[in-house]
Design a protein around this motif. Structure first.
Motif, PDB file in Angstrom:
ATOM      1  N   ASP A 265       0.820  -1.218   0.000  1.00 48.44           N
ATOM      2  CA  ASP A 265       0.000   0.000   0.000  1.00 48.44           C
ATOM      3  C   ASP A 265       0.850   1.264   0.000  1.00 48.44           C
ATOM      4  N   SER A 266       2.109   1.148  -0.390  1.00 45.47           N
ATOM      5  CA  SER A 266       3.035   2.281  -0.247  1.00 45.47           C
ATOM      6  C   SER A 266       2.900   3.295  -1.374  1.00 45.47           C
ATOM      7  N   PHE A 267       2.370   2.902  -2.509  1.00 45.96           N
ATOM      8  CA  PHE A 267       2.214   3.827  -3.637  1.00 45.96           C
ATOM      9  C   PHE A 267       0.778   4.339  -3.670  1.00 45.96           C
ATOM     10  N   ASP A 268       0.614   5.646  -3.766  1.00 44.55           N
ATOM     11  CA  ASP A 268      -0.714   6.268  -3.750  1.00 44.55           C
ATOM     12  C   ASP A 268      -1.355   6.144  -5.127  1.00 44.55           C
ATOM     13  N   TRP A 269      -1.879   4.944  -5.417  1.00 46.15           N
ATOM     14  CA  TRP A 269      -2.423   4.695  -6.755  1.00 46.15           C
ATOM     15  C   TRP A 269      -3.700   5.482  -7.010  1.00 46.15           C
ATOM     16  N   LEU A 270      -4.394   5.896  -5.957  1.00 47.13           N
ATOM     17  CA  LEU A 270      -5.637   6.639  -6.128  1.00 47.13           C
ATOM     18  C   LEU A 270      -5.389   8.127  -6.373  1.00 47.13           C
ATOM     19  N   SER A 271      -4.125   8.527  -6.501  1.00 47.53           N
ATOM     20  CA  SER A 271      -3.811   9.895  -6.916  1.00 47.53           C
ATOM     21  C   SER A 271      -3.480   9.965  -8.406  1.00 47.53           C
TER      22      SER A 271
END
Length: 623
Positions: A265-271
């Protein structure tokens, strides 16, 4: 009395309730002829509203359930943290839950896996199945009905739903900004729909640039078979992939998985936005060795491309600019050893305005490195072996065509409005006039043109409209921008509205990070006059007569702390907050933005401050 058959599109919801403190609606619907079903059928979908729904332009989180669930039990899982965590949508998103269990022809979301010969025979090939078409039309229906932000639609799924997420999502980069698959049960679906090797994309078939893909799978999970080939195909096609693995089995509890691999969950994919260019990293030197297919008993966790980060800065007809950097031990707490440098090939996808055709030449700059290249047969721009570190560095791409004689007339400026984040430079350069840099967020978009017009013939004005807040990465990005585009005689700068969200600026760091930002300006522009603009007020949504009770107090605190930093540094302040606090009738009504008369006032205030600084500069004794 005959019961009417459900139709497409859905009408009013068949049920509406409050579930987990959020409005939850169920819709029944029939089929479209275009989907290709042989006989009519009825399906259900569930929509969960944001906890505090905006009037429009909320993002959409789409969920595909696993083989052990249907649409209703999938939604029911979201009551409990730890129960199929990927099913849980963020509070500020709409969520769309779809079904492939009720009608068996839809099983496996139109895909296939190696354990079911019938599915392979029925669903293999490059043509999408009726259920896949139903999924996409359901998403488009939700976008229209709930006024979703077209650029922020995301697809997720677990197990069978993870397989469907890869197969449906990767084929539809025109719909989804990014996708995330939790322990996908097979990669055959995506391999078939994207014509992975040894197949080739048929002549004349054009696939849109795919979404950024996140995938976390376990080598001790039999459903993960084929991930070695999947990785090789993604690398060969230069598709964006972040892959995480470890011996966590067919798990769906995020916290348990993170005891094995804490990067999932380290990458903010929802941005990620669908209307922004993104880099694809391949042949990265920091990639761990995959356990597939020969080391499935490995106890090691690993990653592919797990440390890369970027920001889109400019995408115009003339140039493409992105900032590339790595996560650092300060910004990412992990048991993995984050490297100081990663060497990778970088390709560019989803270009919006900067377009080159196959075979055309281009020029690139990355820090002190520069070179030339040629667009490949697939239309991709690729720069080999870039060295990416924790310090953000701008990658700039321009056409390789030689320009003609310079015109005596200024070139048209690229206007920065709405969702555009970029540096806009004055044209032509080197006029001998003083150079001014305006720094700010979307508020700057509203008044920048007024300042440019007011200073026409007096100074050349560059503007940097950006979405940043106080952070070490922001300061490093500023240093890189000034190094490449300076010097400037006056800098009028603001940074505030994007930092109000809790957690973005860690407690106790606002003042030191703001001081460090000022030091970057002074170190890179030792002779420049600096002017700070504090942040504008935030009003209630739909009621501009009142301040927003959640956000505005944060803005006030940040303004007070920033004013203290500027006072200590001897930097004058353009008091934008006081200017508009008593003119809330000029607010736009969306909390943050303002109408034309307000932007005119901001422009006049900024211009006056800049002219005073330029006058002081003229009166400064020469050494």
């Amino acid at each position: 009395m005959a019961v009417s058959q459900p139709v497409w599109p859905p009408g009013e919801p068949s049920s509406s309730k409050i579930f987990n403190d959020r409005k939850t609606e169920t819709f029944r619907h029939g089929v479209r002829k275009e989907w290709g079903y042989e006989t009519p059928q009825e399906d259900s979908l569930v929509v969960i509203h944001p906890r505090n729904p905006p009037a429009k332009n909320a993002p959409l989180y789409v969920v595909l359930h696993s083989a052990g669930h249907d649409v209703f039990s999938c939604v029911d899982c979201t009551k409990t943290v730890g129960n199929h965590d990927i099913y849980r949508s963020p509070d500020d998103h709409y969520a769309l839950y779809l079904d492939c269990r009720k009608n068996r022809r839809d099983w496996w979301w139109g895909g296939m896996h190696s354990r079911d010969k019938g599915l392979k025979e029925r669903n293999s090939g490059g043509n999408t199945m009726p259920v896949e078409k139903r999924v996409i039309d359901s998403v488009r229906w939700a976008i229209k009905r709930f006024k979703i932000d077209l650029e922020r639609v995301y697809l997720s799924g677990n197990s069978m739903g993870g397989s469907g997420t890869l197969g449906i999502g990767m084929r539809h980069g025109d719909v989804f900004a990014a996708i995330k698959a939790n322990v996908p049960a097979g990669v055959e679906h995506v391999a078939e729909r994207l014509f992975f090797p040894p197949k080739e994309i048929p002549a004349g078939r054009v696939l849109p640039d795919p979404p950024i893909c996140l995938n976390y799978s376990a080598q001790n999970d039999g459903w993960s078979a084929g991930h070695g080939e999947f990785f090789e195909a993604m690398e060969k096609r230069r598709y964006a992939l972040m892959l995480y693995w470890g011996p966590f089995g067919h798990a769906n509890n995020s916290e348990r998985i993170k005891t094995v691999n804490d990067l999932i969950d380290s990458f903010d994919w929802l941005s990620v936005r669908k209307d922004e260019a993104y880099p694809v990293f391949t042949k990265a030197s920091a990639n761990n060795t995959l356990p597939w297919p020969d080391n499935l008993k490995s106890k090691e966790a690993g990653q592919v491309n797990g440390y890369f980060r970027w920001k889109s800065l400019q995408d115009t007809a003339e140039a493409l600019e992105l900032s590339l950097f790595l996560a650092t031990p300060e910004s990412l707490k992990t048991r993995f050893a984050i490297p100081e440098e990663v060497v990778a090939d970088v390709s560019l996808r989803r270009l919006q305005n900067f377009k080159l055709s196959s075979g055309e030449e281009f020029r690139w700059e990355f820090g002190k490195e520069k070179g030339e290249g040629r667009v490949d047969d697939g239309g991709l721009i690729t720069i080999p072996r870039l060295r990416v570190t924790g310090r953000p560095v701008m990658l700039r791409i321009r056409s390789g065509k030689k320009s003609g004689a310079a015109s005596q007339q200024p070139a048209a400026r690229r206007l920065v409005e709405g969702k555009g984040w970029r540096l806009d430079r004055a044209q032509p350069e080197k006029t001998g006039r003083p150079r001014v840099l305006l720094i700010g967020d979307s508020i700057l978009s509203g008044y920048r043109k007024a300042v440019i017009k007011s200073l026409e013939g007096v100074a050349d004005v560059d503007t940097w409209v950006n979405p940043h807040w106080q952070s070490e990465n922001t300061n490093a990005l500023l240093a890189d921008l000034l190094e490449k585009n300076g010097p400037y005689d006056v800098v009028h700068f603001n940074m505030g509205l994007h930092g109000w969200t809790e957690g973005r600026i860690k407690k106790g760091t606002f003042v030191p990070l703001t001081r460090a930002y000022v030091e970057v300006l002074k170190e890179n522009l030792p002779s420049a006059r600096l002017i700070w603009a504090n942040s504008t007020p935030v009003t209630r949504k739909g009621d501009t007569s009142r301040f927003d009770p959640e956000v505005n107090p944060v803005i006030l605190r940040h303004n007070m702390m920033a004013d203290e930093v500027m006072r200590d540094a001897g930097i004058p302040v353009s008091d934008f907050y006081a200017l508009l606090a008593g003119r809330r009738n000029l607010a736009k009504g969306d909390r943050f933005h303002w109408t034309g008369p307000a932007y005119s006032l901001l422009g006049k205030t900024a211009t006056s401050s800049i002219l005073s600084a330029l006058k002081a500069e003229d009166e400064r004794p020469s050494s």
